[in-house]
Enzyme design. Sequence first.
Site, PDB file in Angstrom:
ATOM      1  N   GLY A  73       0.844  -1.633  -0.310  1.00  0.00           N
ATOM      2  CA  GLY A  73      -0.051  -0.122  -0.225  1.00  0.00           C
ATOM      3  C   GLY A  73       1.002   1.191  -0.409  1.00  0.00           C
ATOM      4  CB  THR A  74       3.722   2.018   2.041  1.00  0.00           C
ATOM      5  OG1 THR A  74       3.355   1.900   3.087  1.00  0.00           O
ATOM      6  CG2 THR A  74       4.713   3.875   1.498  1.00  0.00           C
ATOM      7  CB  SER A 200      -1.785  -3.618   1.152  1.00  0.00           C
ATOM      8  OG  SER A 200      -0.716  -4.699   1.795  1.00  0.00           O
ATOM      9  CG  HIS A 202      -0.265  -6.771   4.981  1.00  0.00           C
ATOM     10  ND1 HIS A 202      -0.336  -6.223   6.138  1.00  0.00           N
ATOM     11  CD2 HIS A 202       0.407  -5.804   4.672  1.00  0.00           C
ATOM     12  CE1 HIS A 202       0.117  -5.093   6.670  1.00  0.00           C
ATOM     13  NE2 HIS A 202       0.163  -4.837   5.312  1.00  0.00           N
ATOM     14  CB  THR A 238      12.994  -9.558 -10.577  1.00  0.00           C
ATOM     15  OG1 THR A 238      14.672  -8.929 -11.219  1.00  0.00           O
ATOM     16  CG2 THR A 238      13.250 -11.091 -11.145  1.00  0.00           C
ATOM     17  CB  CYS A 326       3.950   4.534  22.879  1.00  0.00           C
ATOM     18  SG  CYS A 326       4.382   4.865  24.442  1.00  0.00           S
TER      19      CYS A 326
END
Length: 384
Positions: A73-74, A200, A202, A238, A326
């Site tokens: 996605g990034t 994405s 995952h 590749t 955090c």
Amino acid sequence: MPAEIIYLDNNSSTRIDPEVLEEMMPFLTTQYGNPSGSHRFGAQVKEATDRAHERVAALLGCQPNEIVFTSGGTESDNTALHSALQMSPERRHIVTTSVEHNAVLNYCDALVRRGCQVTVVPVDGEGHLDLAELEQAIRPETAVVSVMWANNETGVIYPLAEVAELCRRKGVFFHTDAVQAVGKMPVDLSGLPVHFLSLSGHKLHAAKGVGALYVNRKARFQPLLVGGPQEGGRRAGTDNVASIVGLGKAAELAMSTLEEENTRVRSLRDRFESTLLAELEDVSVNGDPRGRLPNTSNLAFRGVDAQAILLKLDQEGVCCSLGSSCTTGSVQPSHVLRAMHLPDDRARSSLRFSFGRFNTEAELDQVLEILPRIVRKLRQLAAA
Ligand code: PLP
């Protein structure tokens, strides 16, 4: 760590579906040819990656050659914005929203450091965009508008068709980060004036480190990664063959199971929420409860530190996510909840639960025993 975990963090990542893994395995073992190779051994691999293009295209309602496989996605988000700016050199302005993923927001920050201007359109308390405000933000020097299809933290769904139509009227590129939408809700690009869409692997039961960018065949395009001729010259390097093949299978599974799975997953999520709201006082839903992905529940447990709940849940084998992050030792409310103007204490008491294909009613029964017990205990301790 308990032997069995109950995984309610599917917006963060999902388990690879066994059928996906099975299709990937030959390409991690015996079928190691390079799909760009000029022998039959490579050609067999090329056939498998071609099939993956077809399967992902079928899920999105587009053409196979409009799919460019990426590392996730990034990369897809970065590539879309990069390309739009490269193809409109006289335009240095980007419009996006305050609830985008950091793959968009931090890339925009990097673009500002390179001299671009960015307008970040706010959302209301339920996480919704004001389309009039979005329209006003588009200027003659705007190159691209980037609006996500569904939010990763609240699940709030954005009015894609309207935003795409607005961008078409204004003559600007339109990119949507659909990383959380694809596989969880119907996505049909046929007839939609979308130039770029990110997804994405995952997030839909394929491997980590693989994704795709839909590039509308009419959109002018400039790659981010330059080198070999892979992916029709739109993404050099590749191919990550096994993961691409797996993403193809995951897309096929998503397509065939979407309707039935969504009904099942939605009913798990709804039972989870309605039971908690009935059993516990001062629990509220973050984000518009009516316009959300069927699997996502972002809840605030008033007066309790979400980190403490998360820790206790973790000890009992239940995985979920914080509505805050955090950073350098202090807990910061998430930028999404902050953008919705939720008070800091509400954001700090918020947790995201995201259901998925492998969750069961029996797991939900267990969570509905564990979670109220933990919240009541923490509230008693706080009151003592
Ligand atoms: N966009 C959204 C909405 C996401 O939820 C995520 C991942 O959490 C990403 C982009 C980044 O995707 P990836 O992890 O594949 O780079």
